[in-house]
Design an enzyme around this catalytic site. Sequence first.
Site, mmCIF file in Angstrom:
data_model
loop_
_atom_site.group_PDB
_atom_site.id
_atom_site.type_symbol
_atom_site.label_atom_id
_atom_site.label_comp_id
_atom_site.label_asym_id
_atom_site.label_seq_id
_atom_site.Cartn_x
_atom_site.Cartn_y
_atom_site.Cartn_z
ATOM 1 N N ASP A 84 0.865 -1.167 0.000
ATOM 2 C CA ASP A 84 0.000 0.000 0.000
ATOM 3 C C ASP A 84 0.913 1.232 0.000
ATOM 4 O O ASP A 84 2.095 1.137 0.351
ATOM 5 C CB ASP A 84 -0.876 -0.053 1.250
ATOM 6 N N ASP B 40 -0.167 5.115 0.936
ATOM 7 C CA ASP B 40 -0.425 6.060 2.033
ATOM 8 C C ASP B 40 -0.503 5.326 3.365
ATOM 9 O O ASP B 40 -1.321 4.406 3.528
ATOM 10 C CB ASP B 40 -1.745 6.793 1.797
ATOM 11 N N ASP C 208 -1.484 -0.771 6.096
ATOM 12 C CA ASP C 208 -1.647 -0.227 7.448
ATOM 13 C C ASP C 208 -3.089 -0.158 7.929
ATOM 14 O O ASP C 208 -3.341 0.322 9.032
ATOM 15 C CB ASP C 208 -1.055 1.191 7.509
#
Length: 216
Positions: free
Chosen positions: A8, A10, A168
Amino acid sequence: MKKLVIFDLDGTLLNTIADLAAATNQALQYYGYPTHSTDDYRFFVGNGINKLFERALPENERSEENILKIRSQFVPYYDKHNADFSRPYPGIAALLLALQNDGRKIAVASNKYQAATRKLIAHYFPEINFVEVLGQREGIPAKPDPSIVNDIIATAGVTKEEVLYVGDSNVDMQTAHNAGVTAVGVTWGFRPRTELEALHPAHIIEKAEELIPLLD
């Protein structure tokens, strides 16, 4: 052995929250809407920018028309300012280089729109030869739909058993599960550890270098 690591963007590779907050707040302010603290944006992001704008708008103003108005202000501003405050998380640059030097394939799967995803990756990690860098594209469903991961796997020419997916948020853990690949949650991003734990990823790591032992 894992041959492909999909990240991922961001909250995983880059801490982009200040630039996302600034760009959204300027668009909100332009149209006379209340703005939000940078910390609030940690829970607005993750599902693409239209969902970000929906969450940032007042509850009674969340129409498609208003979302598109905010987008029309956000995109030109963000395209110019998306690297003002954004930075790689500690250890990320070294991790990517170690993966590359070890012969692993590296890719990015983001819900950030495609142009910004590719621009940020090229800006911050010019020395890394990513096998694919994909953001949100017209006509392709956003994560947690597994389409983006499946596209990357096809390009890389590996099996799902040979893939680690690193993110995250709950969106990332759901994406990995939906794609049938090994999920790795990271605690340094935008969301709390408890959110990751609720989705039962195979691994949760607190530092970038902790990924290396999970490859073999």
